[in-house]
Design an enzyme around this catalytic site. Structure first.
Site, PDB file in Angstrom:
ATOM      1  N   SER A  61      48.641  32.840  28.708  1.00 20.93           N
ATOM      2  CA  SER A  61      48.288  34.262  28.880  1.00 20.93           C
ATOM      3  C   SER A  61      49.531  35.118  29.053  1.00 20.93           C
ATOM      4  CB  SER A  61      47.464  34.451  30.145  1.00 20.93           C
ATOM      5  OG  SER A  61      46.296  33.732  30.073  1.00 20.93           O
ATOM      6  N   HIS A  92      45.626  37.424  24.616  1.00 20.89           N
ATOM      7  CA  HIS A  92      45.698  36.168  23.858  1.00 20.89           C
ATOM      8  C   HIS A  92      45.573  36.563  22.387  1.00 20.89           C
ATOM      9  CE1 HIS A  92      44.737  33.408  27.333  1.00 20.89           C
ATOM     10  NE2 HIS A  92      44.481  34.598  27.824  1.00 20.89           N
ATOM     11  N   HIS A 114      39.537  28.869  25.627  1.00 21.34           N
ATOM     12  CA  HIS A 114      39.160  28.485  26.994  1.00 21.34           C
ATOM     13  C   HIS A 114      37.686  28.109  27.063  1.00 21.34           C
ATOM     14  CE1 HIS A 114      42.557  31.276  27.262  1.00 21.34           C
ATOM     15  NE2 HIS A 114      42.930  30.572  28.308  1.00 21.34           N
ATOM     16  N   TYR A 116      35.771  28.993  29.398  1.00 17.41           N
ATOM     17  CA  TYR A 116      34.983  30.147  29.858  1.00 17.41           C
ATOM     18  C   TYR A 116      34.634  31.118  28.724  1.00 17.41           C
ATOM     19  CZ  TYR A 116      39.501  32.629  30.023  1.00 17.41           C
ATOM     20  OH  TYR A 116      40.716  33.169  29.700  1.00 17.41           O
ATOM     21  N   GLU A 117      35.292  30.979  27.567  1.00 23.59           N
ATOM     22  CA  GLU A 117      34.928  31.826  26.433  1.00 23.59           C
ATOM     23  C   GLU A 117      33.656  31.308  25.753  1.00 23.59           C
ATOM     24  OE1 GLU A 117      38.464  33.354  23.934  1.00 23.59           O
ATOM     25  OE2 GLU A 117      39.210  31.562  24.934  1.00 23.59           O
ATOM     26  N   ALA A 144      49.656  30.496  32.678  1.00 24.16           N
ATOM     27  CA  ALA A 144      49.771  31.299  33.894  1.00 24.16           C
ATOM     28  C   ALA A 144      48.876  30.630  34.921  1.00 24.16           C
ATOM     29  CB  ALA A 144      49.280  32.705  33.618  1.00 24.16           C
ATOM     30  N   MET A 247      43.025  28.093  34.293  1.00 23.46           N
ATOM     31  CA  MET A 247      41.782  27.870  33.555  1.00 23.46           C
ATOM     32  C   MET A 247      42.022  27.252  32.174  1.00 23.46           C
ATOM     33  SD  MET A 247      40.039  31.514  34.490  1.00 23.46           S
ATOM     34  CE  MET A 247      40.219  32.212  36.130  1.00 23.46           C
ATOM     35  N   SER A 248      43.130  26.541  32.017  1.00 23.40           N
ATOM     36  CA  SER A 248      43.447  26.042  30.669  1.00 23.40           C
ATOM     37  C   SER A 248      44.239  24.752  30.735  1.00 23.40           C
ATOM     38  CB  SER A 248      44.262  27.102  29.922  1.00 23.40           C
ATOM     39  OG  SER A 248      45.521  27.270  30.550  1.00 23.40           O
ATOM     40  N   ASN A 271      50.374  34.814  40.563  1.00 27.16           N
ATOM     41  CA  ASN A 271      49.773  35.378  41.784  1.00 27.16           C
ATOM     42  C   ASN A 271      49.657  34.279  42.815  1.00 27.16           C
ATOM     43  OD1 ASN A 271      47.591  34.522  39.694  1.00 27.16           O
ATOM     44  ND2 ASN A 271      46.550  34.366  41.669  1.00 27.16           N
ATOM     45  N   HIS A 285      43.384  40.144  36.293  1.00 29.42           N
ATOM     46  CA  HIS A 285      44.005  39.652  35.051  1.00 29.42           C
ATOM     47  C   HIS A 285      45.229  40.483  34.652  1.00 29.42           C
ATOM     48  CE1 HIS A 285      44.225  37.334  31.407  1.00 29.42           C
ATOM     49  NE2 HIS A 285      44.012  38.377  30.625  1.00 29.42           N
TER      50      HIS A 285
END
Ligand code: HPA
Length: 318
Positions: A61, A92, A114, A116-117, A144, A247-248, A271, A285
């Site tokens: 990301s 992305h 991902h 989540y997509e 990230a 998440m990846s 973060n 994000h």
């Protein structure tokens, strides 16, 4: 005539729901791509480009600019490549970039896929097998992530030492389903997923570049997302031994290791994950993308130096 009671209807309804859930769970779970699908895409790309990449880079990301340093670039949009998934997330981009970094032929994924997509893990990891079939030997993943380790600061670069495949524990695993021996064995070893040699090279480059203050090593944990963690979840991850969370990456690394690629992973801490109910800041994000921009230059230097050293290493060990 058979008479159905209320009880019968409830029973049939339950069976219906169970079958529905099972079909959905398993359909998202086993591979939806045949060897012919991988071959078709590979042959299409080999016909369209004379590049023969040895190193593949997955840009995380906000890190798509990592491809900028490549020479003799040839760019394909994902939507133009047969069978390729198309990325849907802001930040992305969605391009495959072929080029060379100091004589090393490379391919960069600007944008990746991902869970989540809504993609199956077979689609998420599809490009990795294409790279393998194209002759790639090393996969460099960047991402990230949120810092869990209390010592980590925003802007730190974590060399991934190991990972925890949390979705994998729940059966969301890219190697579930029939195993294709043409890619790898049924029960691959994952205890050395991230090359020790390349991790050492990355640490050395970090110190040569004067970045030792913010280069770390640690364990990355994948969650499915898309929400950021609750405080209770973050505390659980800390207890489990995670240094950062994202998440990846884990599905791609798992598939890469399965098919015999060497892997190195760099995670930018964008973060700090909140472990404390009294903390007021909230992660978003945009913050993730902003820190990516802040560290873009140093990450690019690290990645390009790593690529040229990867290749030297590979020549020396063959
Ligand atoms: N959690 C999960 N994924 C992330 C985070 C986070 O805090 N930061 C960047 N990706």
């Amino acid at each position: 005539m058979i008479r159905y009671s209320q009880h019968h209807f409830k029973y049939i309804q339950c069976i219906y729901v169970c079958v529905f859930v099972c079909v959905h769970l398993t359909s998202g779970n086993s591979c939806c791509c045949s060897f012919e699908d991988y071959k078709l895409t590979t042959e299409w790309l080999l016909n369209q480009t004379s590049h023969r990449p040895k190193v593949a880079v997955i840009c995380g990301s906000g890190l798509g600019l990592l491809a900028d340093g490549a020479a003799n670039k040839q760019i394909f949009r994902y939507q133009d490549i047969p069978n390729f998934p198309v990325s849907t997330v802001q930040g992305h981009e969605g391009c495959l970039v072929f080029g060379t970094i100091e004589d090393t032929p490379c391919v960069f994924m600007q944008g990746h896929f991902h869970l989540y997509e809504g993609y199956s893990l077979c689609k998420v990891t599809f490009p990795v097998r294409i790279f393998k079939l194209m002759g790639v030997e090393t996969l460099l993943v960047t991402n990230a992530s949120g810092g869990i380790c209390p010592d980590f600061k925003v802007g730190d670069i974590m060399i991934i030492k190991d990972h925890i495949n949390l979705p994998g524990f729940a059966g969301q695993h890219p190697l579930c389903g029939p195993n294709d021996e043409r890619f790898g064995i049924r029960f691959p070893c994952m205890s050395d997923a991230y090359s020790k040699d390349l991790r050492r090279v990355a640490l050395d480059i970090g110190s040569e570049l004067g970045c030792s203050d913010f280069i770390r090593e640690g364990v990355y944990c994948m969650v499915s997302g898309p929400n950021f963690e609750t405080i209770a979840e973050a505390r659980m991850l800390l207890i489990l031994g995670c240094d950062s969370v994202g998440m990846s990456t884990v599905p791609e690394v798992t598939v890469a290791k399965h098919c015999g690629l060497r892997v190195i992973g760099l995670s930018l801490i964008t973060n700090k994950v909140s472990l404390d109910y009294s903390r007021e800041e909230k992660v978003n994000h945009d913050e993730v993308l902003e820190i990516g921009k802040m560290r873009a230059e140093v990450l690019q230097k690290l990645v390009t130096t790593l690529i040229s050293r990867c290749q030297q290493q590979s020549i020396n060990t063959h």
